[in-house]
Design an enzyme around this catalytic site. Structure first.
Site, PDB file in Angstrom:
ATOM      1  N   ARG A   1       0.853  -1.186   0.000  1.00 15.92           N
ATOM      2  CA  ARG A   1       0.000   0.000   0.000  1.00 15.92           C
ATOM      3  C   ARG A   1       0.890   1.237   0.000  1.00 15.92           C
ATOM      4  O   ARG A   1       1.907   1.278   0.693  1.00 15.92           O
ATOM      5  CB  ARG A   1      -0.926   0.033   1.233  1.00 15.92           C
ATOM      6  CG  ARG A   1      -2.124  -0.897   1.161  1.00 15.92           C
ATOM      7  CD  ARG A   1      -3.133  -0.475   0.092  1.00 15.92           C
ATOM      8  NE  ARG A   1      -4.257  -1.379  -0.009  1.00 15.92           N
ATOM      9  CZ  ARG A   1      -4.323  -2.465  -0.786  1.00 15.92           C
ATOM     10  NH1 ARG A   1      -3.302  -2.773  -1.576  1.00 15.92           N
ATOM     11  NH2 ARG A   1      -5.396  -3.229  -0.809  1.00 15.92           N
TER      12      ARG A   1
ATOM     13  N   GLU B   1      -2.680   7.508  -4.916  1.00 14.50           N
ATOM     14  CA  GLU B   1      -3.075   6.849  -6.175  1.00 14.50           C
ATOM     15  C   GLU B   1      -4.546   7.026  -6.527  1.00 14.50           C
ATOM     16  O   GLU B   1      -4.912   6.976  -7.700  1.00 14.50           O
ATOM     17  CB  GLU B   1      -2.720   5.352  -6.140  1.00 14.50           C
ATOM     18  CG  GLU B   1      -3.569   4.512  -5.201  1.00 14.50           C
ATOM     19  CD  GLU B   1      -3.178   3.039  -5.245  1.00 14.50           C
ATOM     20  OE1 GLU B   1      -1.991   2.728  -5.075  1.00 14.50           O
ATOM     21  OE2 GLU B   1      -4.091   2.203  -5.432  1.00 14.50           O
TER      22      GLU B   1
ATOM     23  N   HIS C   1      -0.972  -0.347  -9.706  1.00 15.33           N
ATOM     24  CA  HIS C   1      -1.691  -1.296  -8.851  1.00 15.33           C
ATOM     25  C   HIS C   1      -2.141  -2.521  -9.650  1.00 15.33           C
ATOM     26  O   HIS C   1      -3.328  -2.871  -9.676  1.00 15.33           O
ATOM     27  CB  HIS C   1      -2.886  -0.617  -8.173  1.00 15.33           C
ATOM     28  CG  HIS C   1      -3.224  -1.214  -6.841  1.00 15.33           C
ATOM     29  ND1 HIS C   1      -3.500  -0.462  -5.726  1.00 15.33           N
ATOM     30  CD2 HIS C   1      -3.300  -2.506  -6.433  1.00 15.33           C
ATOM     31  CE1 HIS C   1      -3.761  -1.262  -4.711  1.00 15.33           C
ATOM     32  NE2 HIS C   1      -3.649  -2.522  -5.122  1.00 15.33           N
ATOM     33  N   GLN C   2      -1.183  -3.166 -10.300  1.00 22.10           N
ATOM     34  CA  GLN C   2      -1.523  -4.302 -11.156  1.00 22.10           C
ATOM     35  C   GLN C   2      -0.968  -5.624 -10.639  1.00 22.10           C
ATOM     36  O   GLN C   2      -1.104  -6.649 -11.318  1.00 22.10           O
ATOM     37  CB  GLN C   2      -1.011  -4.054 -12.578  1.00 22.10           C
ATOM     38  CG  GLN C   2       0.515  -4.106 -12.713  1.00 22.10           C
ATOM     39  CD  GLN C   2       0.984  -4.052 -14.152  1.00 22.10           C
ATOM     40  OE1 GLN C   2       1.152  -2.970 -14.706  1.00 22.10           O
ATOM     41  NE2 GLN C   2       1.205  -5.199 -14.773  1.00 22.10           N
TER      42      GLN C   2
HETATM   43  P1  NAD Z   1      -1.326 -11.163   5.295  1.00 23.40           P
HETATM   44  O1  NAD Z   1      -2.313 -10.674   6.300  1.00 23.40           O
HETATM   45  O2  NAD Z   1      -1.251 -12.631   4.993  1.00 23.40           O
HETATM   46  O3  NAD Z   1       0.151 -10.703   5.755  1.00 23.40           O
HETATM   47  C1  NAD Z   1       0.445  -9.418   6.245  1.00 23.40           C
HETATM   48  C2  NAD Z   1       1.565  -9.584   7.260  1.00 23.40           C
HETATM   49  O4  NAD Z   1       1.959  -8.269   7.701  1.00 23.40           O
HETATM   50  C3  NAD Z   1       1.128 -10.373   8.520  1.00 23.40           C
HETATM   51  O5  NAD Z   1       2.039 -11.423   8.777  1.00 23.40           O
HETATM   52  C4  NAD Z   1       1.161  -9.308   9.615  1.00 23.40           C
HETATM   53  O6  NAD Z   1       1.517  -9.831  10.888  1.00 23.40           O
HETATM   54  C5  NAD Z   1       2.237  -8.370   9.081  1.00 23.40           C
HETATM   55  N1  NAD Z   1       2.248  -7.080   9.747  1.00 23.40           N
HETATM   56  C6  NAD Z   1       1.193  -6.403  10.280  1.00 23.40           C
HETATM   57  N2  NAD Z   1       1.642  -5.283  10.897  1.00 23.40           N
HETATM   58  C7  NAD Z   1       2.992  -5.282  10.749  1.00 23.40           C
HETATM   59  C8  NAD Z   1       4.018  -4.397  11.174  1.00 23.40           C
HETATM   60  N3  NAD Z   1       3.733  -3.301  11.905  1.00 23.40           N
HETATM   61  N4  NAD Z   1       5.314  -4.683  10.855  1.00 23.40           N
HETATM   62  C9  NAD Z   1       5.607  -5.807  10.145  1.00 23.40           C
HETATM   63  N5  NAD Z   1       4.670  -6.693   9.725  1.00 23.40           N
HETATM   64  C10 NAD Z   1       3.384  -6.431  10.035  1.00 23.40           C
HETATM   65  O7  NAD Z   1      -1.590 -10.309   3.992  1.00 23.40           O
HETATM   66  P2  NAD Z   1      -1.159 -10.648   2.496  1.00 23.40           P
HETATM   67  O8  NAD Z   1      -2.250 -11.409   1.817  1.00 23.40           O
HETATM   68  O9  NAD Z   1       0.228 -11.188   2.511  1.00 23.40           O
HETATM   69  O10 NAD Z   1      -1.169  -9.174   1.860  1.00 23.40           O
HETATM   70  C11 NAD Z   1      -0.240  -8.183   2.282  1.00 23.40           C
HETATM   71  C12 NAD Z   1      -0.649  -6.830   1.719  1.00 23.40           C
HETATM   72  O11 NAD Z   1      -0.463  -6.838   0.301  1.00 23.40           O
HETATM   73  C13 NAD Z   1      -2.138  -6.483   1.887  1.00 23.40           C
HETATM   74  O12 NAD Z   1      -2.386  -5.896   3.143  1.00 23.40           O
HETATM   75  C14 NAD Z   1      -2.390  -5.507   0.767  1.00 23.40           C
HETATM   76  O13 NAD Z   1      -2.209  -4.180   1.242  1.00 23.40           O
HETATM   77  C15 NAD Z   1      -1.287  -5.819  -0.238  1.00 23.40           C
HETATM   78  N6  NAD Z   1      -1.834  -6.305  -1.528  1.00 23.40           N
HETATM   79  C16 NAD Z   1      -1.505  -5.628  -2.664  1.00 23.40           C
HETATM   80  C17 NAD Z   1      -1.978  -6.067  -3.894  1.00 23.40           C
HETATM   81  C18 NAD Z   1      -1.610  -5.380  -5.193  1.00 23.40           C
HETATM   82  O14 NAD Z   1      -2.243  -5.660  -6.237  1.00 23.40           O
HETATM   83  N7  NAD Z   1      -0.612  -4.516  -5.231  1.00 23.40           N
HETATM   84  C19 NAD Z   1      -2.817  -7.194  -3.945  1.00 23.40           C
HETATM   85  C20 NAD Z   1      -3.108  -7.874  -2.765  1.00 23.40           C
HETATM   86  C21 NAD Z   1      -2.611  -7.427  -1.565  1.00 23.40           C
END
Ligand code: NAD
Length: 329
Positions: free
Chosen positions: A233, A262, A294-295
């Site tokens: 994000r 964005e 954001h792809q």
């Molecule tokens: P997830 O919940 O499986 O993993 C997120 C991890 O971040 C968890 O292990 C959590 O403990 C950790 N976390 C939380 N707070 C933290 C901190 N302060 N310091 C360090 N780690 C911390 O989520 P995921 O499915 O792996 O997705 C991760 C992120 O990817 C989503 O939150 C989303 O914002 C982003 N995402 C982006 C796209 C894209 O198209 N660019 C698509 C999907 C997800």
């Protein structure tokens, strides 16, 4: 159930119409974002579906509640664009898509590293102009390099596994440790160990705790010339601080699929307009910065799962079944 689908793109409509054959919902598509000015369009729809840049804040939720909406289904994993407290206050359930091909994002992050490090984006443009020079295109071997993963959840762990496959040393930071991350060879370290990383990749959600987790201070503690990758994000990075670090050479390169401002830019064709955002314009002017819109999630597999999960959540809601993907606070 009648579903108002906001920020609906043509590639989603086609697939949703196909998938809906087994759900039989009444789907109504809106090109526009769901925001205060458009929330009245949702009047009479018990279910509303949104995407990552629809600002579903307290005022929007209040308007939705007045119109009889009972369910908001975001077609994303992240939910930082939805005010969950306000949703709870208005008795609106919120569901997301917790598990859709995390490989799509992890693989894209790896792609960004390869392109940024080996300057493939510059070579692509050069050869189209008949320039086959190598000056300025030198990268570094990834084998033996240290890659830091911030957030070792579903996406971060798959990303770590791929980077371990390149022969990198993978270190991780997370508030919750994952045995899977350690099983694939990742090693948890303290925050100050970020100085060891040649590449830092962000995979944690945007929360009040992680807002600007990459600040001027973090950037100053990184190894000089390291690469920063963000597919998570935009708000995780203080973009102005990153620009300063790029200008001084402290940051060797940055590839971002997400950007703090964005909303209003991404998912739109603005190629015939003057973009008023000077920060993104400055960023795209750097040879060592890659911006994508954001792809990272955008694969056939991931989109299919996102849309099917969204329709299934609405079916569960309509039938009074438990909501497996409900976000509760
Ligand atoms: P997830 O919940 O499986 O993993 C997120 C991890 O971040 C968890 O292990 C959590 O403990 C950790 N976390 C939380 N707070 C933290 C901190 N302060 N310091 C360090 N780690 C911390 O989520 P995921 O499915 O792996 O997705 C991760 C992120 O990817 C989503 O939150 C989303 O914002 C982003 N995402 C982006 C796209 C894209 O198209 N660019 C698509 C999907 C997800």
């Amino acid at each position: 159930m009648r579903i108002a689908i906001f920020s609906a793109k043509s590639y989603e409509r086609t697939l949703l119409d196909e998938l809906n054959a087994s759900h039989q919902h009444d789907l109504v598509y809106f090109d526009t974002l769901l925001e205060l000015g458009t929330a009245s369009l949702a009047a009479g729809f018990p279910a509303v579906s949104v995407f990552v840049n629809d600002p579903v804040d307290g005022k929007v939720l209040s308007r939705l509640a007045e119109g009889g909406t009972k369910l908001v289904a975001t077609r994303s994993t992240g939910f930082n664009h939805i005010d969950l407290e306000a949703a709870k206050k208005h008795g609106i359930a919120v569901v997301r898509v917790t598990n859709y091909s995390p490989n799509s994002v992890a693989e894209f992050a790896v792609g960004l590293i390869l392109v940024l490090n080996r300057k493939i984006h510059r070579a692509y443009n050069r050869t189209r102009e008949g320039n086959f020079e190598l000056d300025g295109l030198m990268g570094f071997d990834l084998v033996g390099r240290t890659v830091a993963v911030i957030g070792t959840g579903k996406i971060g762990t798959i990303f770590a596994r791929i980077m371990a496959g390149f022969g990198c040393e993978v270190i991780g930071f997370d508030v919750h440790r994952s045995s899977e991350f350690e099983r694939i060879g990742g090693r948890y370290v303290d925050a100050e160990d970020i100085e060891k990383a040649d590449v830092v990749s962000l995979h944690c959600p945007l929360t009040p705790e992680t807002y600007h987790i990459v600040s001027a201070r973090t950037l100053s503690r990184m190894k000089r010339g390291a690469l920063l990758i963000n597919t998570s994000r935009g708000g995780l990075i203080d973009t102005e601080a990153a620009i300063e670090a790029l200008k001084s050479g402290q940051l060797g390169g940055m590839a971002i699929d997400v950007y703090e401002q964005e909303a209003g830019l991404f998912f739109k064709d603005l190629s015939s307009t003057v973009i008023p955002d000077d920060v993104i314009q400055r960023l795209v002017s750097f040879p060592n910065v890659i911006v994508t819109g954001h792809q990272a999630f955008f694969t056939r597999e991931a989109l299919g799962t996102i849309l099917e999960t969204t329709l299934a959540s609405v079916s569960d809601f309509a039938a009074g079944r438990p909501l497996a993907n409900q976000i509760t606070i």
